[in-house]
Write a protein that holds these residues in place. Structure first.
Motif, PDB file in Angstrom:
ATOM      1  N   LYS A  24       9.596 -29.643  11.360  1.00  0.00           N
ATOM      2  CA  LYS A  24       9.287 -28.704  10.281  1.00  0.00           C
ATOM      3  C   LYS A  24       8.843 -27.317  10.781  1.00  0.00           C
ATOM      4  O   LYS A  24       9.157 -26.312  10.162  1.00  0.00           O
ATOM      5  CB  LYS A  24       8.175 -29.305   9.415  1.00  0.00           C
ATOM      6  CG  LYS A  24       8.327 -28.953   7.953  1.00  0.00           C
ATOM      7  CD  LYS A  24       7.185 -29.397   7.068  1.00  0.00           C
ATOM      8  CE  LYS A  24       6.650 -30.779   7.338  1.00  0.00           C
ATOM      9  NZ  LYS A  24       5.587 -31.146   6.396  1.00  0.00           N
ATOM     10  N   TYR A  25       8.114 -27.290  11.909  1.00  0.00           N
ATOM     11  CA  TYR A  25       7.504 -26.032  12.348  1.00  0.00           C
ATOM     12  C   TYR A  25       8.123 -25.403  13.591  1.00  0.00           C
ATOM     13  O   TYR A  25       8.026 -24.194  13.772  1.00  0.00           O
ATOM     14  CB  TYR A  25       6.005 -26.246  12.622  1.00  0.00           C
ATOM     15  CG  TYR A  25       5.269 -26.865  11.463  1.00  0.00           C
ATOM     16  CD1 TYR A  25       5.360 -26.314  10.189  1.00  0.00           C
ATOM     17  CD2 TYR A  25       4.506 -28.008  11.625  1.00  0.00           C
ATOM     18  CE1 TYR A  25       4.701 -26.894   9.118  1.00  0.00           C
ATOM     19  CE2 TYR A  25       3.839 -28.593  10.555  1.00  0.00           C
ATOM     20  CZ  TYR A  25       3.948 -28.024   9.298  1.00  0.00           C
ATOM     21  OH  TYR A  25       3.299 -28.587   8.242  1.00  0.00           O
ATOM     22  N   THR A  85       7.956 -21.636   8.857  1.00  0.00           N
ATOM     23  CA  THR A  85       6.957 -22.525   8.245  1.00  0.00           C
ATOM     24  C   THR A  85       5.702 -22.678   9.110  1.00  0.00           C
ATOM     25  O   THR A  85       4.682 -23.176   8.627  1.00  0.00           O
ATOM     26  CB  THR A  85       7.565 -23.919   8.016  1.00  0.00           C
ATOM     27  OG1 THR A  85       8.182 -24.346   9.224  1.00  0.00           O
ATOM     28  CG2 THR A  85       8.593 -23.895   6.904  1.00  0.00           C
ATOM     29  N   ALA A  86       5.754 -22.247  10.365  1.00  0.00           N
ATOM     30  CA  ALA A  86       4.595 -22.384  11.262  1.00  0.00           C
ATOM     31  C   ALA A  86       3.519 -21.344  10.953  1.00  0.00           C
ATOM     32  O   ALA A  86       2.400 -21.433  11.451  1.00  0.00           O
ATOM     33  CB  ALA A  86       5.047 -22.250  12.710  1.00  0.00           C
ATOM     34  N   ARG A  89      -0.107 -22.478   9.661  1.00  0.00           N
ATOM     35  CA  ARG A  89      -0.525 -23.799  10.126  1.00  0.00           C
ATOM     36  C   ARG A  89      -1.757 -23.716  11.016  1.00  0.00           C
ATOM     37  O   ARG A  89      -1.971 -22.748  11.723  1.00  0.00           O
ATOM     38  CB  ARG A  89       0.604 -24.479  10.910  1.00  0.00           C
ATOM     39  CG  ARG A  89       1.835 -24.732  10.099  1.00  0.00           C
ATOM     40  CD  ARG A  89       1.587 -25.715   8.977  1.00  0.00           C
ATOM     41  NE  ARG A  89       2.202 -25.230   7.758  1.00  0.00           N
ATOM     42  CZ  ARG A  89       1.663 -25.327   6.551  1.00  0.00           C
ATOM     43  NH1 ARG A  89       0.517 -25.897   6.365  1.00  0.00           N
ATOM     44  NH2 ARG A  89       2.289 -24.858   5.503  1.00  0.00           N
ATOM     45  N   ILE A  94       0.264 -27.605  14.745  1.00  0.00           N
ATOM     46  CA  ILE A  94       1.168 -27.063  15.772  1.00  0.00           C
ATOM     47  C   ILE A  94       1.201 -28.005  16.980  1.00  0.00           C
ATOM     48  O   ILE A  94       2.268 -28.334  17.507  1.00  0.00           O
ATOM     49  CB  ILE A  94       0.740 -25.635  16.196  1.00  0.00           C
ATOM     50  CG1 ILE A  94       0.821 -24.665  15.016  1.00  0.00           C
ATOM     51  CG2 ILE A  94       1.582 -25.139  17.374  1.00  0.00           C
ATOM     52  CD1 ILE A  94       2.209 -24.428  14.452  1.00  0.00           C
TER      53      ILE A  94
END
Length: 110
Positions: A24-25, A85-86, A89, A94
């Motif tokens: 995702k990230y 998307t990171a 976070r 991470i």
């Protein structure tokens, strides 16, 4: 401190010849080099945010690598690309993304 990949030609070699997995990230590219150490490259595009945001993500990724480097096998060039998307976070998210991709690439020491 770990060794960084600095030259564009080295980044391109890892992108072209390496294997990549994504979550995702992050996206992680890994290329076996056979050296007795790993070299790391971290890329955060301008699409992710302004320089403050980009540097923060870079620091989080670098810290994740630093704290977990003893768990990684040696002899690889590793390039980590941050996805959009990171951006917001926390460190643990991470770090967990970095470890997840390391496991997918089978570079975690068992």
């Amino acid at each position: 401190m770990f060794e960084s990949i600095k030259k564009n030609s080295n980044f391109l070699k890892v992108y072209r010849q390496g294997k990549s997995y994504a979550n995702k990230y992050l996206v992680m590219y890994v290329l076996e080099t056979g050296m007795d150490k790993n070299r790391y490259g971290i890329t955060v595009s301008k699409k992710v945010g302004n320089s403050v945001v980009r540097h923060r993500i870079t620091r989080l990724i670098r810290e994740s690598i630093r704290l977990n480097e003893t768990n990684l096998e040696k002899g690889y060039d590793i390039v980590i690309v941050a996805r959009n998307t990171a951006k917001d976070r926390k460190y643990l998210e991470i770090e967990s993304a970095v470890l997840h991709l390391s496991k997918l690439h089978h570079i975690m020491v068992r």
